[in-house]
Write a protein that holds these residues in place. Sequence first.
Motif, PDB file in Angstrom:
ATOM      1  N   TRP A 184      13.707  -0.078   4.595  1.00  0.00           N
ATOM      2  CA  TRP A 184      12.399   0.468   4.233  1.00  0.00           C
ATOM      3  C   TRP A 184      11.305  -0.223   5.048  1.00  0.00           C
ATOM      4  O   TRP A 184      11.377  -1.438   5.292  1.00  0.00           O
ATOM      5  CB  TRP A 184      12.090   0.248   2.759  1.00  0.00           C
ATOM      6  CG  TRP A 184      12.987   0.955   1.797  1.00  0.00           C
ATOM      7  CD1 TRP A 184      12.793   2.183   1.230  1.00  0.00           C
ATOM      8  CD2 TRP A 184      14.212   0.453   1.234  1.00  0.00           C
ATOM      9  NE1 TRP A 184      13.823   2.480   0.364  1.00  0.00           N
ATOM     10  CE2 TRP A 184      14.707   1.437   0.341  1.00  0.00           C
ATOM     11  CE3 TRP A 184      14.952  -0.729   1.399  1.00  0.00           C
ATOM     12  CZ2 TRP A 184      15.891   1.275  -0.370  1.00  0.00           C
ATOM     13  CZ3 TRP A 184      16.130  -0.897   0.698  1.00  0.00           C
ATOM     14  CH2 TRP A 184      16.589   0.113  -0.177  1.00  0.00           C
ATOM     15  N   LYS A 185      10.302   0.538   5.441  1.00  0.00           N
ATOM     16  CA  LYS A 185       9.108  -0.030   6.066  1.00  0.00           C
ATOM     17  C   LYS A 185       8.051  -0.146   4.979  1.00  0.00           C
ATOM     18  O   LYS A 185       7.628   0.855   4.396  1.00  0.00           O
ATOM     19  CB  LYS A 185       8.619   0.870   7.211  1.00  0.00           C
ATOM     20  CG  LYS A 185       7.492   0.273   8.035  1.00  0.00           C
ATOM     21  CD  LYS A 185       7.167   1.175   9.228  1.00  0.00           C
ATOM     22  CE  LYS A 185       6.138   0.539  10.145  1.00  0.00           C
ATOM     23  NZ  LYS A 185       5.829   1.427  11.324  1.00  0.00           N
ATOM     24  N   ILE A 186       7.671  -1.368   4.686  1.00  0.00           N
ATOM     25  CA  ILE A 186       6.711  -1.651   3.621  1.00  0.00           C
ATOM     26  C   ILE A 186       5.335  -1.849   4.253  1.00  0.00           C
ATOM     27  O   ILE A 186       5.139  -2.773   5.046  1.00  0.00           O
ATOM     28  CB  ILE A 186       7.109  -2.920   2.833  1.00  0.00           C
ATOM     29  CG1 ILE A 186       8.580  -2.853   2.384  1.00  0.00           C
ATOM     30  CG2 ILE A 186       6.167  -3.130   1.668  1.00  0.00           C
ATOM     31  CD1 ILE A 186       8.883  -1.778   1.386  1.00  0.00           C
ATOM     32  N   HIS A 187       4.414  -0.987   3.918  1.00  0.00           N
ATOM     33  CA  HIS A 187       3.067  -1.093   4.465  1.00  0.00           C
ATOM     34  C   HIS A 187       2.207  -1.947   3.530  1.00  0.00           C
ATOM     35  O   HIS A 187       2.197  -1.748   2.314  1.00  0.00           O
ATOM     36  CB  HIS A 187       2.448   0.291   4.632  1.00  0.00           C
ATOM     37  CG  HIS A 187       3.178   1.151   5.617  1.00  0.00           C
ATOM     38  ND1 HIS A 187       2.898   1.130   6.964  1.00  0.00           N
ATOM     39  CD2 HIS A 187       4.200   2.041   5.453  1.00  0.00           C
ATOM     40  CE1 HIS A 187       3.697   1.984   7.589  1.00  0.00           C
ATOM     41  NE2 HIS A 187       4.493   2.548   6.689  1.00  0.00           N
ATOM     42  N   THR A 188       1.511  -2.913   4.118  1.00  0.00           N
ATOM     43  CA  THR A 188       0.636  -3.799   3.354  1.00  0.00           C
ATOM     44  C   THR A 188      -0.739  -3.833   4.025  1.00  0.00           C
ATOM     45  O   THR A 188      -0.907  -3.319   5.143  1.00  0.00           O
ATOM     46  CB  THR A 188       1.191  -5.232   3.288  1.00  0.00           C
ATOM     47  OG1 THR A 188       0.946  -5.899   4.542  1.00  0.00           O
ATOM     48  CG2 THR A 188       2.692  -5.238   3.024  1.00  0.00           C
ATOM     49  N   SER A 189      -1.665  -4.452   3.371  1.00  0.00           N
ATOM     50  CA  SER A 189      -3.012  -4.554   3.949  1.00  0.00           C
ATOM     51  C   SER A 189      -3.022  -5.434   5.192  1.00  0.00           C
ATOM     52  O   SER A 189      -3.952  -5.356   6.004  1.00  0.00           O
ATOM     53  CB  SER A 189      -3.983  -5.114   2.902  1.00  0.00           C
ATOM     54  OG  SER A 189      -3.503  -6.351   2.388  1.00  0.00           O
ATOM     55  N   ASP A 190      -1.984  -6.254   5.338  1.00  0.00           N
ATOM     56  CA  ASP A 190      -1.899  -7.141   6.507  1.00  0.00           C
ATOM     57  C   ASP A 190      -0.968  -6.610   7.582  1.00  0.00           C
ATOM     58  O   ASP A 190      -0.650  -7.312   8.548  1.00  0.00           O
ATOM     59  CB  ASP A 190      -1.410  -8.531   6.058  1.00  0.00           C
ATOM     60  CG  ASP A 190      -2.399  -9.218   5.138  1.00  0.00           C
ATOM     61  OD1 ASP A 190      -3.620  -9.061   5.373  1.00  0.00           O
ATOM     62  OD2 ASP A 190      -1.963  -9.891   4.186  1.00  0.00           O
ATOM     63  N   GLY A 191      -0.467  -5.372   7.421  1.00  0.00           N
ATOM     64  CA  GLY A 191       0.461  -4.816   8.398  1.00  0.00           C
ATOM     65  C   GLY A 191       1.803  -4.491   7.764  1.00  0.00           C
ATOM     66  O   GLY A 191       1.993  -4.653   6.550  1.00  0.00           O
TER      67      GLY A 191
ATOM     68  N   THR B  78       0.829  -1.206   0.000  1.00  0.00           N
ATOM     69  CA  THR B  78       0.000   0.000   0.000  1.00  0.00           C
ATOM     70  C   THR B  78       0.865   1.258   0.000  1.00  0.00           C
ATOM     71  O   THR B  78       0.511   2.257  -0.613  1.00  0.00           O
ATOM     72  CB  THR B  78      -0.941   0.014   1.216  1.00  0.00           C
ATOM     73  OG1 THR B  78      -0.152  -0.095   2.419  1.00  0.00           O
ATOM     74  CG2 THR B  78      -1.905  -1.154   1.157  1.00  0.00           C
ATOM     75  N   SER B  79       2.035   1.218   0.690  1.00  0.00           N
ATOM     76  CA  SER B  79       2.958   2.359   0.679  1.00  0.00           C
ATOM     77  C   SER B  79       4.327   1.915   1.180  1.00  0.00           C
ATOM     78  O   SER B  79       4.466   0.855   1.803  1.00  0.00           O
ATOM     79  CB  SER B  79       2.430   3.518   1.537  1.00  0.00           C
ATOM     80  OG  SER B  79       2.342   3.128   2.896  1.00  0.00           O
ATOM     81  N   ILE B  80       5.329   2.748   0.888  1.00  0.00           N
ATOM     82  CA  ILE B  80       6.707   2.441   1.277  1.00  0.00           C
ATOM     83  C   ILE B  80       7.299   3.650   1.988  1.00  0.00           C
ATOM     84  O   ILE B  80       7.160   4.783   1.525  1.00  0.00           O
ATOM     85  CB  ILE B  80       7.573   2.081   0.059  1.00  0.00           C
ATOM     86  CG1 ILE B  80       7.005   0.836  -0.636  1.00  0.00           C
ATOM     87  CG2 ILE B  80       9.019   1.834   0.468  1.00  0.00           C
ATOM     88  CD1 ILE B  80       7.729   0.480  -1.925  1.00  0.00           C
TER      89      ILE B  80
END
Length: 323
Positions: free
Chosen positions: A24-31, A10-12
Amino acid sequence: MMQFWDIPITSIELIQGGQMALVWKIHTSDGAICLKRIHRPEKKALFSINAQNYLAKKGFRVPGIIPAKDGGLFTKYGPFLFVVYDWIEGRPFELTVKEDLQFIMKGLAEFHTASVGYKPPEGVPVFTKLGRWPNHYVKRCQHMETWRLHAKAFPEDPFSQLYLEAIDEFITDGKEIYKKLLASDYPSWTANVKKAPNLCHQDYGTGNTLLGKDGQIWVIDLDTVSFDLPIRDLRKMIIPLLDTTGAWDQETFDIMIDAYETVSPLTEEQKRIMFIDMLFPYELYDIIRERYVRKTVMLPEELSGAMEYERIKTKALKTLIGG
């Protein structure tokens, strides 16, 4: 890079940049998850990646590695290895708080204990420092002797003047510490640990540990792990921490060792070996290397402060060693 993993993004968010190791912190729909570019030679990186996977699979509290689409633990792009981990939420420990200090030392002992049994996969070189301490002492003493030449090249430099006036004391001490180590049970303990070695983190501390939301300590950033005696990590935690007050803090020293021993007790001879290693002027060595190798501008007060700390430390530790 994330095309190599089957993960909807969803975002980085860039967490650590401007240096060779990137996070990098990778944002996903699951966290959230973590993408890291490892700044280590590939052979050493493979040793640490597999070590972290071993600990995570064993149930120890390190971030789990999320396999790429091809099932591998990493993806290589150019000269770098990229790894995706679970993202651990938590707060850093505050080492001026007794409870936090005890917690982090117990976590170190748990890390050492849990790591016994790790064997790198076939084809991955073993990264070990077991048995190499005497050689490290010799090399550092040789460096301090060689740096006299650097100091003589700056006769008007107050830092170099002080170095030339006082360094012989610490070179002599280093050579005596070398003899003490060889006369101790260090060789036999090392030989015994080689049969079932534990990992040392080598950069354990507030930057690489977190108190998780589960109330447990999590150990992160295992890039520098190697096989060695567990007391290597204790020395690297304890001595720099005490080098902040201008005096020897015996209470903090005892708190740290006692907390570690509630999980993983040390024999009296093992503690004696640790005290011998702590005698070596590592903190002073680092200050001098910063000046003459990395060419950092250093004040003479920094050098004199490091020398005074080494003298204070030596007096306290010799009492514990018995001479």
